[in-house]
Design a protein around this motif. Structure first.
Motif, PDB file in Angstrom:
ATOM      1  N   LEU A 113      28.499  48.794 -42.980  1.00  0.00           N
ATOM      2  CA  LEU A 113      29.934  49.037 -43.074  1.00  0.00           C
ATOM      3  C   LEU A 113      30.515  49.440 -41.727  1.00  0.00           C
ATOM      4  CD1 LEU A 113      29.937  50.983 -46.457  1.00  0.00           C
ATOM      5  CD2 LEU A 113      30.462  48.574 -46.071  1.00  0.00           C
ATOM      6  N   LYS A 114      29.806  50.302 -40.991  1.00  0.00           N
ATOM      7  CA  LYS A 114      30.280  50.727 -39.671  1.00  0.00           C
ATOM      8  C   LYS A 114      30.349  49.554 -38.711  1.00  0.00           C
ATOM      9  CE  LYS A 114      28.583  55.445 -40.025  1.00  0.00           C
ATOM     10  NZ  LYS A 114      27.571  56.407 -39.559  1.00  0.00           N
ATOM     11  N   GLN A 115      29.350  48.695 -38.742  1.00  0.00           N
ATOM     12  CA  GLN A 115      29.331  47.540 -37.865  1.00  0.00           C
ATOM     13  C   GLN A 115      30.495  46.607 -38.184  1.00  0.00           C
ATOM     14  OE1 GLN A 115      25.712  45.298 -37.986  1.00  0.00           O
ATOM     15  NE2 GLN A 115      26.250  44.036 -36.249  1.00  0.00           N
ATOM     16  N   GLU A 116      30.779  46.393 -39.464  1.00  0.00           N
ATOM     17  CA  GLU A 116      31.895  45.547 -39.850  1.00  0.00           C
ATOM     18  C   GLU A 116      33.218  46.151 -39.384  1.00  0.00           C
ATOM     19  OE1 GLU A 116      31.708  44.847 -44.047  1.00  0.00           O
ATOM     20  OE2 GLU A 116      29.813  43.758 -43.901  1.00  0.00           O
ATOM     21  N   GLU A 117      33.370  47.472 -39.522  1.00  0.00           N
ATOM     22  CA  GLU A 117      34.587  48.136 -39.066  1.00  0.00           C
ATOM     23  C   GLU A 117      34.751  48.012 -37.562  1.00  0.00           C
ATOM     24  OE1 GLU A 117      34.287  52.141 -40.459  1.00  0.00           O
ATOM     25  OE2 GLU A 117      34.609  51.595 -42.554  1.00  0.00           O
ATOM     26  N   GLU A 118      33.662  48.179 -36.806  1.00  0.00           N
ATOM     27  CA  GLU A 118      33.725  48.050 -35.351  1.00  0.00           C
ATOM     28  C   GLU A 118      34.106  46.634 -34.943  1.00  0.00           C
ATOM     29  OE1 GLU A 118      29.934  49.336 -33.946  1.00  0.00           O
ATOM     30  OE2 GLU A 118      30.330  51.457 -34.395  1.00  0.00           O
ATOM     31  N   GLU A 119      33.553  45.649 -35.623  1.00  0.00           N
ATOM     32  CA  GLU A 119      33.880  44.258 -35.315  1.00  0.00           C
ATOM     33  C   GLU A 119      35.349  43.967 -35.609  1.00  0.00           C
ATOM     34  OE1 GLU A 119      31.097  41.961 -37.543  1.00  0.00           O
ATOM     35  OE2 GLU A 119      29.429  42.415 -36.186  1.00  0.00           O
ATOM     36  N   GLU A 120      35.868  44.511 -36.701  1.00  0.00           N
ATOM     37  CA  GLU A 120      37.276  44.322 -37.043  1.00  0.00           C
ATOM     38  C   GLU A 120      38.172  44.994 -36.012  1.00  0.00           C
ATOM     39  OE1 GLU A 120      37.728  45.787 -41.026  1.00  0.00           O
ATOM     40  OE2 GLU A 120      36.606  44.117 -41.901  1.00  0.00           O
ATOM     41  N   GLU A 121      37.788  46.193 -35.543  1.00  0.00           N
ATOM     42  CA  GLU A 121      38.570  46.880 -34.514  1.00  0.00           C
ATOM     43  C   GLU A 121      38.571  46.105 -33.209  1.00  0.00           C
ATOM     44  OE1 GLU A 121      37.250  50.902 -34.028  1.00  0.00           O
ATOM     45  OE2 GLU A 121      37.681  51.431 -36.101  1.00  0.00           O
ATOM     46  N   GLU A 122      37.419  45.541 -32.830  1.00  0.00           N
ATOM     47  CA  GLU A 122      37.323  44.756 -31.620  1.00  0.00           C
ATOM     48  C   GLU A 122      38.199  43.517 -31.707  1.00  0.00           C
ATOM     49  OE1 GLU A 122      33.233  43.897 -30.821  1.00  0.00           O
ATOM     50  OE2 GLU A 122      32.715  46.005 -30.501  1.00  0.00           O
ATOM     51  N   GLU A 123      38.207  42.863 -32.865  1.00  0.00           N
ATOM     52  CA  GLU A 123      39.049  41.696 -33.071  1.00  0.00           C
ATOM     53  C   GLU A 123      40.524  42.058 -33.007  1.00  0.00           C
ATOM     54  OE1 GLU A 123      37.831  39.902 -36.726  1.00  0.00           O
ATOM     55  OE2 GLU A 123      35.867  39.307 -35.930  1.00  0.00           O
ATOM     56  N   ALA A 124      40.867  43.214 -33.568  1.00  0.00           N
ATOM     57  CA  ALA A 124      42.260  43.656 -33.552  1.00  0.00           C
ATOM     58  C   ALA A 124      42.717  43.964 -32.129  1.00  0.00           C
ATOM     59  CB  ALA A 124      42.439  44.879 -34.445  1.00  0.00           C
ATOM     60  N   HIS A 125      41.850  44.580 -31.319  1.00  0.00           N
ATOM     61  CA  HIS A 125      42.189  44.904 -29.932  1.00  0.00           C
ATOM     62  C   HIS A 125      42.245  43.651 -29.068  1.00  0.00           C
ATOM     63  CE1 HIS A 125      42.167  49.230 -30.317  1.00  0.00           C
ATOM     64  NE2 HIS A 125      41.013  49.177 -30.989  1.00  0.00           N
ATOM     65  N   ALA A 126      41.444  42.643 -29.406  1.00  0.00           N
ATOM     66  CA  ALA A 126      41.414  41.412 -28.619  1.00  0.00           C
ATOM     67  C   ALA A 126      42.649  40.558 -28.887  1.00  0.00           C
ATOM     68  CB  ALA A 126      40.156  40.616 -28.936  1.00  0.00           C
TER      69      ALA A 126
END
Length: 99
Positions: free
Chosen positions: A85-98
């Motif tokens: 779950l943490k990894q998925e959240e981090e990936e979503e945050e990275e996509e949002a920032h990109a």
């Protein structure tokens, strides 16, 4: 009949994947994978002899109960872990920032 246990040998690969996913890269991961491999090797070496002894001696019920207990405990393992779950959240945050 002798080849039936080979179906369950994929369990070791699943255990390796779980250890790799749940540990930090570096010495912690290497240590935990080493322990897992050691336990698997000792179990594969000692297990058949111990099982044969228990089955032939006065404790065949103990061997059956131990096997059933191991099967029940494996059913209690979680399907997902917090790191997923943490990894998925981090990936979503990275996509949002990109974006």
């Amino acid at each position: 009949v002798a080849k039936i246990p080979t179906v369950f040998m994929a369990g070791f690969l699943c255990a390796q994947a779980a250890v790799a996913k749940l540990t930090l890269p570096g010495t912690e991961r290497v240590t935990q994978l080493g322990r897992l491999t050691m336990a698997y090797t000792i179990g594969g070496t000692v297990g058949p002899s111990l099982g044969g002894y228990l089955g032939a001696s006065s404790a065949p019920r103990l061997a059956i109960v131990g096997s059933l207990l191991a099967a029940l405990l494996s059913l209690s393992l979680p399907a997902r872990v917090d790191s997923d779950l943490k990894q998925e959240e981090e990936e979503e945050e990275e996509e949002a920032h990109a974006a």
